[in-house]
Scaffold this active site. Structure first.
Site, PDB file in Angstrom:
ATOM      1  N   GLU A  26       5.348  11.053 -13.493  1.00 53.10           N
ATOM      2  CA  GLU A  26       5.085   9.901 -12.625  1.00 53.10           C
ATOM      3  C   GLU A  26       4.607   8.709 -13.444  1.00 53.10           C
ATOM      4  OE1 GLU A  26       1.601   9.006 -11.038  1.00 53.10           O
ATOM      5  OE2 GLU A  26       0.565  10.920 -11.299  1.00 53.10           O
ATOM      6  N   LYS A 160      -7.668  15.364  -7.619  1.00 52.75           N
ATOM      7  CA  LYS A 160      -8.722  14.595  -8.287  1.00 52.75           C
ATOM      8  C   LYS A 160     -10.093  14.955  -7.711  1.00 52.75           C
ATOM      9  CE  LYS A 160      -6.014  10.782  -8.283  1.00 52.75           C
ATOM     10  NZ  LYS A 160      -4.662  11.205  -8.686  1.00 52.75           N
TER      11      LYS A 160
HETATM   12  N1  PSU Z   1      -3.196  11.766 -11.809  1.00 53.62           N
HETATM   13  C1  PSU Z   1      -3.964  11.129 -12.733  1.00 53.62           C
HETATM   14  N2  PSU Z   1      -4.168   9.768 -12.566  1.00 53.62           N
HETATM   15  C2  PSU Z   1      -3.613   9.065 -11.500  1.00 53.62           C
HETATM   16  C3  PSU Z   1      -2.805   9.735 -10.525  1.00 53.62           C
HETATM   17  C4  PSU Z   1      -2.640  11.104 -10.732  1.00 53.62           C
HETATM   18  O1  PSU Z   1      -4.460  11.758 -13.679  1.00 53.62           O
HETATM   19  O2  PSU Z   1      -3.808   7.829 -11.413  1.00 53.62           O
HETATM   20  C5  PSU Z   1      -2.179   8.963  -9.359  1.00 53.62           C
HETATM   21  C6  PSU Z   1      -0.972   9.727  -8.794  1.00 53.62           C
HETATM   22  O3  PSU Z   1       0.129   8.868  -8.840  1.00 53.62           O
HETATM   23  C7  PSU Z   1      -1.337  10.037  -7.365  1.00 53.62           C
HETATM   24  C8  PSU Z   1      -2.194   8.866  -7.023  1.00 53.62           C
HETATM   25  O4  PSU Z   1      -0.218  10.158  -6.526  1.00 53.62           O
HETATM   26  O5  PSU Z   1      -3.015   8.743  -8.206  1.00 53.62           O
HETATM   27  C9  PSU Z   1      -2.966   9.062  -5.732  1.00 53.62           C
HETATM   28  O6  PSU Z   1      -3.232   7.829  -5.160  1.00 53.62           O
HETATM   29  P1  PSU Z   1      -3.766   7.736  -3.641  1.00 53.62           P
HETATM   30  O7  PSU Z   1      -5.068   8.489  -3.687  1.00 53.62           O
HETATM   31  O8  PSU Z   1      -3.923   6.275  -3.345  1.00 53.62           O
HETATM   32  O9  PSU Z   1      -2.736   8.440  -2.789  1.00 53.62           O
END
Ligand code: PSU
Ligand code: MN
Length: 303
Positions: A26, A160
């Site tokens: 990604e 996360k």
């Molecule tokens: N993994 C990481 N860093 C990130 C992400 C994932 O180590 O920044 C990103 C991914 O793209 C994931 C996003 O889909 O954070 C989630 O964002 P949100 O919580 O706004 O859905």
């Protein structure tokens, strides 16, 4: 743009056609999850790690309305270096394509485009999920629902740790997304080796993961994903006490500053990096590297 046309690079297309393993990567982590200019070095390193594992990397992003699966060096540089890159989840793809916009793809948009192109294995850092305070904000990443709709194997260090991890695991169960621990009976904690939550299944080799993927195929279960939860090595994790301390502070600041929507996750990751003097960034990178290496081995075992 024709009906299902992701713009698959020549190298990725050829790999898919000839059965060479491919790993999707990604771009939101590159554009919005890591500081510049280190992010470009990391993006390049991750692609090299996939290649070292005998697979072809397919980094995914939307450029000028084109949904790219596999980027050239110049395109990768643009994703990492252009401050105008937006953050696109799955629901943003249609307007982005229609208006010729450019942005990095989150797990939801990446998993969707990878599935469209026929890529079966995807590596990232930590998934999005249910945010703390979700009963009030209703903030739940689109990553979860999307993973319930596409048949991809995503290698990650759990979700996360800024999130409500037990609530996220509940949602994954409801949505029918399979979760297996890799070499662990506990769900990893992104910056931390363990979130403390148990998992129901544990595997210990890429071959075992490939066997689960084949079983999913045999069960005609193409529209739900497999999460391979691969912990960061304990030696490389963030100090848990420091983690809890700085996270509490960052969450408090996000509340005070009224940060909402797509900005929440990048805001918290940046504050953690700042308040740990970069230690959280190193743990994040260690997790991502491990996931990318494992994803290449899984793709090879499945191919
Ligand atoms: N993994 C990481 N860093 C990130 C992400 C994932 O180590 O920044 C990103 C991914 O793209 C994931 C996003 O889909 O954070 C989630 O964002 P949100 O919580 O706004 O859905
Ligand atoms: Mn959100």
């Amino acid at each position: 743009m024709p009906k299902t046309a992701a713009m698959v690079s020549e190298e990725v297309r050829e790999a898919l056609d000839t059965g060479v393993p491919v790993v999707a990567l990604e771009s939101t982590i590159i554009a919005h999850g890591l500081p510049r200019p280190r992010n470009l070095a990391v993006a390049t390193e991750l692609e090299a790690l996939v290649r070292a594992g005998g697979a072809v990397p397919a980094t995914i992003a939307v450029l000028d309305g084109g949904a790219h699966v596999g980027l050239t060096k110049a395109e990768l540089e643009r994703v990492a270096g252009d401050p105008g890159m937006r953050k696109f989840g799955h629901r943003d793809l249609a307007p982005a394509v229609a208006t010729g916009a450019s942005g990095a793809t989150t797990v939801s948009a990446t998993a969707f485009l990878a599935g469209l192109a026929g890529v079966r294995v995807f590596a990232t850092g930590g998934l999005g999920g249910v945010h703390r305070g979700w009963t009030e904000t209703q903030d739940e990443s689109a990553d979860l629902r999307l993973l319930a709709q596409v048949g991809i194997t995503v290698v990650c260090a759990g979700v996360k740790s800024i999130l409500d991890v037990p609530a996220t695991l509940q949602r994954l169960e409801t949505l029918g997304v399979t979760v297996i621990g890799y070499g662990t009976g506990h769900f990893p904690g992104f910056y931390l080796a363990s979130s403390g939550e148990p998992v129901d299944w544990t595997v210990d080799s890429p071959e075992e993961v490939a066997a689960v993927m084949r079983a999913k195929d045999a069960l005609a279960e193409p529209h739900s994903s497999l999460i391979v939860a691969n912990p960061v090595p304990v030696e490389e994790q963030l100090d848990p006490a420091l983690h809890d301390r700085v996270l509490a502070r960052a969450l408090e600041e996000a509340r005070e500053e009224g940060v909402t929507g797509q900005a929440v996750t990048p805001f918290l990751l940046e504050r953690l990096t700042r308040y740990t003097d970069g230690a959280s960034l190193e743990a994040n990178l260690a997790a991502v590297r491990g996931n990318v290496r494992l994803a290449a081995r899984i793709a090879a075992a499945y191919a």
